[in-house]
Write an enzyme that holds these catalytic residues in place. Structure first.
Site, short mmCIF file in Angstrom:
data_model
loop_
_atom_site.label_atom_id
_atom_site.label_comp_id
_atom_site.label_asym_id
_atom_site.label_seq_id
_atom_site.Cartn_x
_atom_site.Cartn_y
_atom_site.Cartn_z
N ARG A 1 -2.87 28.03 47.65
CA ARG A 1 -3.59 29.25 48.03
C ARG A 1 -4.37 29.12 49.34
NH1 ARG A 1 -5.73 31.33 42.07
NH2 ARG A 1 -3.65 31.75 41.24
N LYS B 1 -1.87 35.21 63.13
CA LYS B 1 -0.62 35.72 62.56
C LYS B 1 0.32 34.55 62.33
CE LYS B 1 1.06 39.56 64.45
NZ LYS B 1 1.39 40.58 65.48
N GLU C 1 3.62 36.43 79.40
CA GLU C 1 2.59 36.87 78.46
C GLU C 1 1.20 36.83 79.11
OE1 GLU C 1 2.94 38.23 75.63
OE2 GLU C 1 4.90 37.66 74.83
N LYS D 1 -6.91 38.21 74.85
CA LYS D 1 -6.38 38.36 73.48
C LYS D 1 -7.50 38.26 72.46
CE LYS D 1 -2.95 37.15 70.15
NZ LYS D 1 -1.65 36.54 69.84
N GLU E 1 -4.16 44.17 63.01
CA GLU E 1 -3.19 44.97 63.76
C GLU E 1 -3.09 46.40 63.22
OE1 GLU E 1 0.96 44.03 66.10
OE2 GLU E 1 0.77 43.26 64.07
N ARG F 1 -4.69 46.08 68.47
CA ARG F 1 -3.87 44.88 68.64
C ARG F 1 -2.44 45.23 69.09
NH1 ARG F 1 -4.43 39.52 64.88
NH2 ARG F 1 -2.92 38.23 65.96
N ASN G 1 1.53 44.37 72.69
CA ASN G 1 2.99 44.51 72.72
C ASN G 1 3.49 45.19 73.99
OD1 ASN G 1 3.82 43.35 70.14
ND2 ASN G 1 2.68 45.04 69.22
N HIS H 1 7.10 44.72 75.16
CA HIS H 1 7.89 44.15 74.07
C HIS H 1 8.90 45.12 73.47
CE1 HIS H 1 4.91 41.03 74.43
NE2 HIS H 1 5.45 40.33 73.47
N HIS I 1 12.18 43.19 73.32
CA HIS I 1 12.81 42.77 72.07
C HIS I 1 14.24 43.31 71.97
CE1 HIS I 1 8.79 41.98 69.79
NE2 HIS I 1 9.20 40.92 70.47
N HIS J 1 12.05 34.57 75.51
CA HIS J 1 11.25 35.71 75.07
C HIS J 1 10.45 36.29 76.24
CE1 HIS J 1 8.58 38.21 72.67
NE2 HIS J 1 7.55 37.60 73.20
#
Length: 359
Positions: free
Chosen positions: A118, A139, A181, A222, A232, A236, A240, A243, A247, A260
Site C-alpha cells: 500500500r 504521476k 519540454e 512545472k 490534473e 496541469r 500538454n 502534445h 502524440h 517524444h
C-alpha cells in the site's frame, strides 16, 4: 547546485539538481534507510549504478533489479516481476525504492512503490533531460494493451536527486527531446527563460552550469502548476502544450521514428501557429522555427495522412466526445485550453503538413 521544494498534498519534497551529487546520495535523502531496492536498466547500470549504491549507508541492505530499457518495460508482466523480487528481498514498509533512469524507469518504479504494501517511499534519480518533466509531479503508471499510462496513480517521491553528470552520455537526439519540454515550460510560464533559449545558438549538454540552470527553471514552472493542480483537474493540462499533435505524430509515424520531444516540438510549432491565428499574439514563431532548425529537430514528416492524425487527436485524453481540446497560448505565459472544431482542425493540419513538406 539548485534545490526546489515541491509542496504536495501528502508531503513536500526537494528536487536537487547538481553535478556529482550521486556520490553524496545519502545527504539528500529525507531519512536513513536500512533496506533499499534499486530499479534501473541495462543502459544505465554499467555507467552509474555502482556510484549511487556506494554512496548509501555502508550497513544498508541493497537489492538491485536491472531490466531491459524501453517503453515495453512498463508492462503488467514486468510490474509483477519486480513485485516478486521485492517480496523475495523481504522488503518491509520502511524500505526505499530508488528509480535510477529515464522516464520509463521513474514511471514503473514509482508505480511499484505506490502499490507495494500500500505504498513505500521512493526516490527519483533521473538520468535524462526529458525525465526532469516526469520525475516531478507524482504521476506514476504502467501501460495497458489499449494505451499508455492507463494503470497508475498520483504518488509523489520523497526526493528527486538529479546529477547532471549522467546527461553527458546522452545521444544528441535525447538532448533535443529533453529541451523540447524545457522550451515548452518556458512558453507557458517564463518569458525570460524563453528568450535565453531562443537566443542561444546551440544546445550544449557539456555546459553543466547552464544545464543546471535550464533544468531548474523548467522544474520551477512545472512545480508552480502541479502545486496548484496536483491531480490534473484543470491547470496541469497546460503542460500538454504541443502534445495533442505530438502524440498523434508519434503513433502514426510509428513509435521510435521520432523521440517524444521531437514530436512534441513539431506539435508545438503547430499549436503556436494556431494560437497566433486565433488570438493574434506574437509568439516568436519564426524564432522558434529557427531554433528547431539550428538544433536539428526533424522538420520533415513522413507521408502522414491529415485525416488519420486528426482521428488520433480526437482520441487525446483532453478531448471530449471526439471534440479536440488543445492547449494554446493567448500570449507567452498565458496558456488556455480551447475547443477546436473538426473542420478548422482538419484544414489547419493539412496546411501545416503542406508547409512542412516545403521546408
Amino acid at each position: 547546485m539548485e534545490q526546489i521544494t515541491v509542496k504536495a498534498s501528502q508531503s513536500s519534497y526537494k528536487v536537487s539538481v547538481g553535478a556529482g551529487i550521486r556520490h553524496k546520495l545519502s545527504d539528500f535523502l529525507p531519512k536513513s534507510y536500512q533496506n533499499v531496492f534499486v530499479v534501473t536498466d541495462t543502459s544505465i547500470a554499467p555507467h552509474y549504478l555502482d556510484d549511487y549504491v556506494s554512496s548509501l549507508l555502508p550497513d544498508a541492505k541493497i537489492t538491485k533489479k536491472i531490466i531491459k530499457p524501453g517503453e515495453a518495460a512498463k508492462s503488467k508482466d514486468v510490474y509483477f516481476n519486480i513485485l516478486d523480487s521485492m517480496f523475495e528481498a523481504e522488503l518491509d514498509r520502511k524500505a526505499l525504492v530508488l528509480a535510477l533512469g529515464g522516464g520509463v524507469i521513474g514511471d514503473l518504479a514509482g508505480f511499484v512503490a505506490s502499490t507495494y504494501m500500500r505504498g513505500i517511499d521512493f526516490v527519483q534519480l533521473p538520468t535524462t533531460i526529458l525525465a526532469h518533466d516526469s520525475s516531478v509531479g507524482g504521476k506514476v503508471a504502467i501501460n495497458h494493451e489499449t494505451g499508455k499510462n492507463l494503470i497508475g496513480s498520483f504518488y509523489p517521491p520523497v526526493a528527486v536527486i538529479y546529477d547532471v553528470d549522467t546527461i553527458t552520455t546522452l545521444p544528441e537526439k535525447e538532448v533535443r527531446s529533453g529541451y523540447a519540454e524545457l522550451i515548452k515550460e518556458a512558453y507557458i510560464g517564463n518569458a525570460d527563460f524563453l528568450s535565453q533559449l531562443l537566443e542561444r545558438e546551440k544546445l550544449d549538454k557539456e555546459n553543466q552550469e547552464q544545464l543546471i540552470q535550464d533544468l531548474s527553471l523548467g522544474i520551477q514552472v512545472k512545480t508552480k502548476i502541479v502545486e496548484a493542480d496536483e491531480k490534473e483537474n484543470d491547470l496541469r493540462k497546460f503542460l500538454n502544450l504541443g502534445h495533442t499533435l505530438g502524440h498523434a505524430i508519434e503513433a502514426e509515424a510509428g513509435y521510435g521514428t521520432f523521440t517524444h520531444g521531437e514530436a512534441v516540438a513539431i506539435g508545438m510549432l503547430f499549436a503556436l501557429e494556431l494560437s497566433e491565428n486565433r488570438f493574434g499574439a506574437d509568439l516568436r514563431l519564426g524564432e522558434f522555427r529557427s531554433w528547431m532548425e539550428r538544433n536539428n529537430y526533424p522538420m520533415h514528416l513522413p507521408d502522414l495522412s491529415a485525416e488519420r492524425l486528426v482521428k488520433r487527436m480526437q482520441m487525446d485524453k483532453k478531448s471530449e466526445n471526439k471534440e479536440v481540446h488543445m492547449v494554446l497560448l493567448r500570449e507567452i505565459g498565458d496558456p488556455v485550453t480551447e475547443k477546436v472544431d473538426h473542420d478548422t482542425l482538419h484544414d489547419a493540419v493539412i496546411s501545416f503538413l503542406e508547409r512542412l513538406s516545403r521546408t
